[in-house]
Design a protein around this motif. Structure first.
Motif, short mmCIF file in Angstrom:
data_model
loop_
_atom_site.label_atom_id
_atom_site.label_comp_id
_atom_site.label_asym_id
_atom_site.label_seq_id
_atom_site.Cartn_x
_atom_site.Cartn_y
_atom_site.Cartn_z
N ASP A 48 0.82 -1.21 0.00
CA ASP A 48 0.00 0.00 0.00
C ASP A 48 0.86 1.26 0.00
N ALA A 49 1.98 1.22 0.74
CA ALA A 49 2.89 2.37 0.75
C ALA A 49 3.51 2.58 -0.62
N ALA A 50 3.87 1.49 -1.31
CA ALA A 50 4.43 1.59 -2.66
C ALA A 50 3.40 2.15 -3.63
N ILE A 51 2.16 1.69 -3.50
CA ILE A 51 1.07 2.21 -4.36
C ILE A 51 0.90 3.70 -4.12
N ALA A 52 0.86 4.12 -2.87
CA ALA A 52 0.70 5.54 -2.55
C ALA A 52 1.86 6.37 -3.08
N SER A 53 3.08 5.83 -2.99
CA SER A 53 4.25 6.54 -3.48
C SER A 53 4.17 6.75 -5.00
N HIS A 54 3.85 5.70 -5.74
CA HIS A 54 3.73 5.82 -7.20
C HIS A 54 2.58 6.75 -7.57
N GLN A 55 1.50 6.72 -6.79
CA GLN A 55 0.36 7.61 -7.07
C GLN A 55 0.78 9.06 -6.89
N ARG A 56 1.54 9.35 -5.83
CA ARG A 56 2.00 10.73 -5.60
C ARG A 56 2.92 11.20 -6.73
N LYS A 57 3.85 10.32 -7.14
CA LYS A 57 4.75 10.70 -8.24
C LYS A 57 3.97 10.98 -9.52
N LEU A 58 2.99 10.14 -9.80
CA LEU A 58 2.16 10.33 -10.99
C LEU A 58 1.42 11.66 -10.92
N GLU A 59 0.81 11.95 -9.78
CA GLU A 59 0.06 13.20 -9.65
C GLU A 59 0.97 14.41 -9.75
N ARG A 60 2.20 14.31 -9.22
CA ARG A 60 3.13 15.43 -9.31
C ARG A 60 3.49 15.77 -10.76
N VAL A 61 3.75 14.73 -11.56
CA VAL A 61 4.11 14.99 -12.96
C VAL A 61 2.89 15.51 -13.73
N LYS A 62 1.70 14.99 -13.43
CA LYS A 62 0.49 15.50 -14.08
C LYS A 62 0.26 16.97 -13.74
N GLU A 63 0.47 17.33 -12.48
CA GLU A 63 0.30 18.73 -12.07
C GLU A 63 1.36 19.62 -12.71
N LEU A 64 2.59 19.09 -12.83
CA LEU A 64 3.65 19.84 -13.50
C LEU A 64 3.26 20.12 -14.95
N LYS A 65 2.77 19.10 -15.64
CA LYS A 65 2.36 19.29 -17.03
C LYS A 65 1.24 20.32 -17.13
N LYS A 66 0.25 20.21 -16.26
CA LYS A 66 -0.88 21.14 -16.28
C LYS A 66 -0.40 22.58 -16.09
N SER A 67 0.52 22.78 -15.15
CA SER A 67 1.06 24.11 -14.89
C SER A 67 1.83 24.65 -16.09
N LEU A 68 2.66 23.79 -16.69
CA LEU A 68 3.48 24.23 -17.81
C LEU A 68 2.63 24.49 -19.06
N LEU A 69 1.56 23.74 -19.25
CA LEU A 69 0.66 24.02 -20.37
C LEU A 69 0.07 25.42 -20.26
N GLN A 70 -0.19 25.85 -19.04
CA GLN A 70 -0.75 27.20 -18.83
C GLN A 70 0.30 28.28 -19.07
N LYS A 71 1.57 27.96 -18.76
CA LYS A 71 2.62 28.97 -18.85
C LYS A 71 3.32 29.01 -20.20
N MET A 72 3.34 27.89 -20.93
CA MET A 72 4.11 27.82 -22.17
C MET A 72 3.26 28.04 -23.41
N PHE A 73 1.96 28.35 -23.21
CA PHE A 73 1.07 28.73 -24.30
C PHE A 73 0.43 30.07 -23.93
N PRO A 74 0.34 31.00 -24.88
CA PRO A 74 -0.23 32.32 -24.55
C PRO A 74 -1.68 32.22 -24.08
N LYS A 75 -2.04 33.12 -23.18
CA LYS A 75 -3.44 33.22 -22.75
C LYS A 75 -4.26 33.81 -23.89
#
Length: 252
Positions: free
Chosen positions: A1-28
């Motif tokens: 369960d700890a391994a599952i939670a760890s991989h889930q956190r890593k996945l969510e972090r990269v997804k959030e990073l992508k979401k943030s960069l999509l907002q910043k690297m394309f003009p409003k």
């Protein structure tokens, strides 16, 4: 369960990073410069109609007489999928169309639900009907860049406006209005390519974390089946060393 939670956190972090960069690297909306960009690129981005970026690329093939693989497109920007169609399955059309890599393909019936995708090597050679028009990118535009430009709320709104229809889900994309949709794009294909490759690496990281997460989830599922006795039995298939006693029935 700890391994599952760890991989889930890593996945969510990269997804959030992508979401943030999509907002910043394309003009409003209404702007010509993104907040964040690669060095050496300073030109304003330009408004271009899809008709200036794309050209139709329909490759007709005769109606298959044997089994073939059909390409479908998931709604909500979730990519393509493939189906094996067996020989003899009824086709209401006499002509199919062959899919090529790095094309924009769209389901005209569900375009308003973001049922479109940029094809990759796995899609190459699959077949579609006339309801899936295919467009190739003109030489000064990068297919990889556009993978990150076609799934936002503004584009979905534009596709809905270009898909008139009645109540419910009965809406069909008008291809002429689709090609009139405007997007803001970098003037230089080098900048498009740099952005496209960067997000391609992020997508690969997301896919890697997703695979690791699924592997650990499957491992847990398998071990739950093996480390607990089946109904009516008193011994699990797999257990830790030094434990040999039968398990016992107990009321809660």
């Amino acid at each position: 369960d700890a391994a599952i939670a760890s991989h889930q956190r890593k996945l969510e972090r990269v997804k959030e990073l992508k979401k943030s960069l999509l907002q910043k690297m394309f003009p409003k909306d209404g702007e010509a410069f993104p907040e964040l960009r690669f060095p050496n690129f300073t030109d304003a981005w330009e408004q271009r109609k899809l008709g200036e970026i794309l050209e139709i690329n329909q490759i007709p093939v005769p109606k298959p007489s044997s089994s073939y693989i059909r390409l479908g497109i998931r709604s909500h920007g979730k990519g393509t999928f493939h189906e094996q169609v067996e020989a003899g399955s009824g086709l209401a059309v006499d002509t199919m169309f062959k899919v090529e890599t790095d094309n924009l393909i769209i389901n005209i019936t569900f375009a308003w639900e973001l049922a479109l995708a940029v094809t990759d090597a796995e899609d190459d050679g699959k077949l579609v009907s006339h309801r899936f028009p295919q467009y190739k990118f003109k030489s000064q535009y990068s297919p990889t860049f556009f993978k990150n430009l076609i799934y936002d709320k503004k584009f979905k709104s534009d596709l809905m406006l270009a898909s008139p229809g009645g109540a419910g889900r009965n809406r069909v994309l008008k291809k002429s209005e689709f090609l009139d949709i405007e997007r803001t794009v970098p003037k230089q294909i080098e900048e498009q390519t740099a952005i496209g490759n960067f997000f391609k690496q992020l997508d690969a990281a997301i896919a890697s974390h997703q695979r690791k997460l699924e592997r650990v989830k499957e491992l847990k599922k398998s071990l739950l089946q093996k480390m607990f006795p089946k109904d009516g039995e008193a011994f699990p298939e797999l257990r830790f060393p030094n434990f040999t006693d039968a398990w016992e029935q107990r009321k809660l």
